[in-house]
Design a protein around this motif. Sequence first.
Motif, PDB file in Angstrom:
ATOM      1  N   THR A   8       0.815  -1.218   0.000  1.00 38.64           N
ATOM      2  CA  THR A   8       0.000   0.000   0.000  1.00 38.64           C
ATOM      3  C   THR A   8       0.846   1.264   0.000  1.00 38.64           C
ATOM      4  O   THR A   8       0.313   2.368  -0.061  1.00 38.64           O
ATOM      5  CB  THR A   8      -0.924   0.026   1.231  1.00 38.64           C
ATOM      6  N   LYS A   9       2.147   1.112   0.067  1.00 38.14           N
ATOM      7  CA  LYS A   9       3.072   2.246   0.089  1.00 38.14           C
ATOM      8  C   LYS A   9       4.176   1.994  -0.914  1.00 38.14           C
ATOM      9  O   LYS A   9       4.666   0.866  -1.058  1.00 38.14           O
ATOM     10  CB  LYS A   9       3.648   2.411   1.502  1.00 38.14           C
ATOM     11  N   GLU A  10       4.564   3.047  -1.628  1.00 39.16           N
ATOM     12  CA  GLU A  10       5.616   2.912  -2.640  1.00 39.16           C
ATOM     13  C   GLU A  10       6.930   2.471  -1.998  1.00 39.16           C
ATOM     14  O   GLU A  10       7.417   3.075  -1.025  1.00 39.16           O
ATOM     15  CB  GLU A  10       5.829   4.241  -3.363  1.00 39.16           C
ATOM     16  N   THR A  11       7.493   1.379  -2.523  1.00 43.91           N
ATOM     17  CA  THR A  11       8.804   0.905  -2.096  1.00 43.91           C
ATOM     18  C   THR A  11       9.642   0.634  -3.334  1.00 43.91           C
ATOM     19  O   THR A  11       9.118   0.537  -4.446  1.00 43.91           O
ATOM     20  CB  THR A  11       8.698  -0.392  -1.265  1.00 43.91           C
ATOM     21  N   LEU A  12      10.941   0.513  -3.144  1.00 43.97           N
ATOM     22  CA  LEU A  12      11.833   0.188  -4.251  1.00 43.97           C
ATOM     23  C   LEU A  12      11.765  -1.327  -4.468  1.00 43.97           C
ATOM     24  O   LEU A  12      12.372  -2.102  -3.746  1.00 43.97           O
ATOM     25  CB  LEU A  12      13.263   0.622  -3.944  1.00 43.97           C
ATOM     26  N   VAL A  13      10.993  -1.732  -5.464  1.00 46.57           N
ATOM     27  CA  VAL A  13      10.803  -3.152  -5.739  1.00 46.57           C
ATOM     28  C   VAL A  13      11.929  -3.661  -6.631  1.00 46.57           C
ATOM     29  O   VAL A  13      12.182  -3.115  -7.709  1.00 46.57           O
ATOM     30  CB  VAL A  13       9.440  -3.413  -6.414  1.00 46.57           C
ATOM     31  N   ILE A  14      12.597  -4.702  -6.178  1.00 45.28           N
ATOM     32  CA  ILE A  14      13.615  -5.374  -6.976  1.00 45.28           C
ATOM     33  C   ILE A  14      13.130  -6.792  -7.221  1.00 45.28           C
ATOM     34  O   ILE A  14      12.979  -7.576  -6.294  1.00 45.28           O
ATOM     35  CB  ILE A  14      14.980  -5.389  -6.268  1.00 45.28           C
ATOM     36  N   ASN A  15      12.852  -7.093  -8.470  1.00 46.15           N
ATOM     37  CA  ASN A  15      12.345  -8.411  -8.839  1.00 46.15           C
ATOM     38  C   ASN A  15      13.068  -8.862 -10.101  1.00 46.15           C
ATOM     39  O   ASN A  15      12.780  -8.370 -11.193  1.00 46.15           O
ATOM     40  CB  ASN A  15      10.834  -8.354  -9.064  1.00 46.15           C
ATOM     41  N   LEU A  16      13.995  -9.774  -9.943  1.00 52.14           N
ATOM     42  CA  LEU A  16      14.753 -10.312 -11.070  1.00 52.14           C
ATOM     43  C   LEU A  16      14.176 -11.637 -11.550  1.00 52.14           C
ATOM     44  O   LEU A  16      14.672 -12.213 -12.510  1.00 52.14           O
ATOM     45  CB  LEU A  16      16.227 -10.496 -10.676  1.00 52.14           C
ATOM     46  N   ARG A  17      13.092 -12.082 -10.882  1.00 54.24           N
ATOM     47  CA  ARG A  17      12.470 -13.359 -11.246  1.00 54.24           C
ATOM     48  C   ARG A  17      11.416 -13.204 -12.328  1.00 54.24           C
ATOM     49  O   ARG A  17      11.117 -14.152 -13.054  1.00 54.24           O
ATOM     50  CB  ARG A  17      11.832 -13.978  -9.998  1.00 54.24           C
ATOM     51  N   GLY A  18      10.836 -12.009 -12.426  1.00 51.72           N
ATOM     52  CA  GLY A  18       9.818 -11.723 -13.423  1.00 51.72           C
ATOM     53  C   GLY A  18       9.878 -10.263 -13.805  1.00 51.72           C
ATOM     54  O   GLY A  18      10.026  -9.394 -12.930  1.00 51.72           O
ATOM     55  N   LEU A  19       9.775  -9.965 -15.093  1.00 50.38           N
ATOM     56  CA  LEU A  19       9.962  -8.597 -15.584  1.00 50.38           C
ATOM     57  C   LEU A  19       8.826  -8.204 -16.513  1.00 50.38           C
ATOM     58  O   LEU A  19       8.314  -9.027 -17.272  1.00 50.38           O
ATOM     59  CB  LEU A  19      11.283  -8.491 -16.356  1.00 50.38           C
ATOM     60  N   ASP A  20       8.457  -6.916 -16.473  1.00 51.59           N
ATOM     61  CA  ASP A  20       7.638  -6.379 -17.549  1.00 51.59           C
ATOM     62  C   ASP A  20       8.570  -5.581 -18.462  1.00 51.59           C
ATOM     63  O   ASP A  20       9.790  -5.546 -18.231  1.00 51.59           O
ATOM     64  CB  ASP A  20       6.464  -5.541 -17.011  1.00 51.59           C
ATOM     65  N   CYS A  21       8.023  -4.963 -19.501  1.00 53.67           N
ATOM     66  CA  CYS A  21       8.906  -4.344 -20.493  1.00 53.67           C
ATOM     67  C   CYS A  21       9.740  -3.221 -19.894  1.00 53.67           C
ATOM     68  O   CYS A  21      10.924  -3.067 -20.229  1.00 53.67           O
ATOM     69  CB  CYS A  21       8.106  -3.863 -21.707  1.00 53.67           C
ATOM     70  N   THR A  22       9.143  -2.428 -19.003  1.00 57.55           N
ATOM     71  CA  THR A  22       9.876  -1.300 -18.430  1.00 57.55           C
ATOM     72  C   THR A  22      10.888  -1.751 -17.399  1.00 57.55           C
ATOM     73  O   THR A  22      12.038  -1.273 -17.390  1.00 57.55           O
ATOM     74  CB  THR A  22       8.900  -0.288 -17.806  1.00 57.55           C
ATOM     75  N   THR A  23      10.508  -2.676 -16.517  1.00 59.57           N
ATOM     76  CA  THR A  23      11.474  -3.122 -15.509  1.00 59.57           C
ATOM     77  C   THR A  23      12.633  -3.881 -16.153  1.00 59.57           C
ATOM     78  O   THR A  23      13.747  -3.889 -15.619  1.00 59.57           O
ATOM     79  CB  THR A  23      10.803  -3.979 -14.419  1.00 59.57           C
ATOM     80  N   PHE A  24      12.387  -4.509 -17.291  1.00 56.32           N
ATOM     81  CA  PHE A  24      13.485  -5.140 -18.034  1.00 56.32           C
ATOM     82  C   PHE A  24      14.503  -4.084 -18.449  1.00 56.32           C
ATOM     83  O   PHE A  24      15.710  -4.219 -18.195  1.00 56.32           O
ATOM     84  CB  PHE A  24      12.943  -5.865 -19.262  1.00 56.32           C
ATOM     85  N   VAL A  25      14.033  -3.005 -19.058  1.00 52.70           N
ATOM     86  CA  VAL A  25      14.930  -1.926 -19.486  1.00 52.70           C
ATOM     87  C   VAL A  25      15.655  -1.328 -18.280  1.00 52.70           C
ATOM     88  O   VAL A  25      16.872  -1.105 -18.313  1.00 52.70           O
ATOM     89  CB  VAL A  25      14.147  -0.844 -20.243  1.00 52.70           C
ATOM     90  N   GLU A  26      14.922  -1.096 -17.203  1.00 51.53           N
ATOM     91  CA  GLU A  26      15.525  -0.485 -16.017  1.00 51.53           C
ATOM     92  C   GLU A  26      16.604  -1.369 -15.414  1.00 51.53           C
ATOM     93  O   GLU A  26      17.686  -0.879 -15.033  1.00 51.53           O
ATOM     94  CB  GLU A  26      14.435  -0.200 -14.981  1.00 51.53           C
ATOM     95  N   ASN A  27      16.335  -2.662 -15.301  1.00 55.08           N
ATOM     96  CA  ASN A  27      17.316  -3.558 -14.700  1.00 55.08           C
ATOM     97  C   ASN A  27      18.560  -3.695 -15.572  1.00 55.08           C
ATOM     98  O   ASN A  27      19.682  -3.769 -15.057  1.00 55.08           O
ATOM     99  CB  ASN A  27      16.689  -4.922 -14.433  1.00 55.08           C
ATOM    100  N   VAL A  28      18.379  -3.725 -16.889  1.00 55.42           N
ATOM    101  CA  VAL A  28      19.538  -3.802 -17.781  1.00 55.42           C
ATOM    102  C   VAL A  28      20.419  -2.562 -17.614  1.00 55.42           C
ATOM    103  O   VAL A  28      21.657  -2.671 -17.498  1.00 55.42           O
ATOM    104  CB  VAL A  28      19.092  -3.959 -19.250  1.00 55.42           C
ATOM    105  N   LEU A  29      19.804  -1.379 -17.574  1.00 53.94           N
ATOM    106  CA  LEU A  29      20.595  -0.160 -17.397  1.00 53.94           C
ATOM    107  C   LEU A  29      21.272  -0.125 -16.030  1.00 53.94           C
ATOM    108  O   LEU A  29      22.425   0.296 -15.908  1.00 53.94           O
ATOM    109  CB  LEU A  29      19.714   1.075 -17.568  1.00 53.94           C
ATOM    110  N   ALA A  30      20.556  -0.572 -14.992  1.00 53.82           N
ATOM    111  CA  ALA A  30      21.151  -0.586 -13.661  1.00 53.82           C
ATOM    112  C   ALA A  30      22.343  -1.526 -13.598  1.00 53.82           C
ATOM    113  O   ALA A  30      23.380  -1.203 -12.992  1.00 53.82           O
ATOM    114  CB  ALA A  30      20.094  -0.983 -12.622  1.00 53.82           C
ATOM    115  N   PHE A  31      22.248  -2.681 -14.245  1.00 52.93           N
ATOM    116  CA  PHE A  31      23.395  -3.590 -14.289  1.00 52.93           C
ATOM    117  C   PHE A  31      24.517  -2.991 -15.140  1.00 52.93           C
ATOM    118  O   PHE A  31      25.702  -3.211 -14.853  1.00 52.93           O
ATOM    119  CB  PHE A  31      22.983  -4.954 -14.840  1.00 52.93           C
ATOM    120  N   GLY A  32      24.149  -2.238 -16.178  1.00 48.85           N
ATOM    121  CA  GLY A  32      25.169  -1.553 -16.967  1.00 48.85           C
ATOM    122  C   GLY A  32      25.956  -0.576 -16.123  1.00 48.85           C
ATOM    123  O   GLY A  32      27.190  -0.488 -16.224  1.00 48.85           O
ATOM    124  N   LEU A  33      25.253   0.165 -15.272  1.00 49.61           N
ATOM    125  CA  LEU A  33      25.914   1.085 -14.352  1.00 49.61           C
ATOM    126  C   LEU A  33      26.738   0.330 -13.319  1.00 49.61           C
ATOM    127  O   LEU A  33      27.819   0.765 -12.921  1.00 49.61           O
ATOM    128  CB  LEU A  33      24.872   1.951 -13.640  1.00 49.61           C
TER     129      LEU A  33
END
Length: 267
Positions: free
Chosen positions: A54-79
Amino acid sequence: MGQITCATEDSILFEKKLNQIKHIRTSSLGDSIVAIGKSFLGTPYVEKTLEVGTKETLVINLRGLDCTTFVENVLAFGLQIKGDKHLFLDFAKKLETVRYRNGEMNGYSSRLHYFTDWIRNNESIGLVEDITPELGGEIIQKPINFMGTHRNLYPFLADDTNYENILKVESDLAKESLCILPQNQIEAQEAHIQDGDIIALATSIKGLDVTHTGFAIRVDGRVHLLHASTSGSVTITKEPLVDYLKKIKSNTGIIVARPTLLSSQTP
């Protein structure tokens, strides 16, 4: 950095992923982005992975991705592999930088829900560059207000404060124009799209800017899309991007953002 939501499996997957990609040595950033993206091939597509609790948290989920979280995780790993810090919390901060306005989680409306807003924000801190104008993109004016006009589709908007804040975000977005490379002009510009470029699919759907996103990847000389597909998992389109888009009735073209990952603000 605020509260993190993740499962034990995600921290384990992070370590495995980092060990898998940290020795990537390629001739260009785009090639590195593609290599990281391909390391997710087969990862299940799961929608609404960020709508937790019910409250915004920083969700980290590498087990399942949607199109945006896929892009975000790839860039974060790039960094992550670009830097000299390799702890899970360092990765979490990089993900926060990519996902939230000005790189800081501050409630539901600080998340960059609209992808054109996502591109502008990450361009402002030096992580990507919108190259659509260089490709001959056309400027259009379109109200971006789908969330505000479809409140019932977003559980977090049941909260009046969240709803009012999203309306403010949409009011600010109304001051911005969109630059889109029309679908019928993509093939002529294909040679200028590089591996690793972020491809956002523009739409005619009222109130929306983008319906899907992924990375450009060349297969036999043609640009295809490396993406978390609603058909089931992270995959590469069988057909070139141009042909893939023709099957989407609402598609009007694409927006292209090139990763740079040069931000001095990135931890």
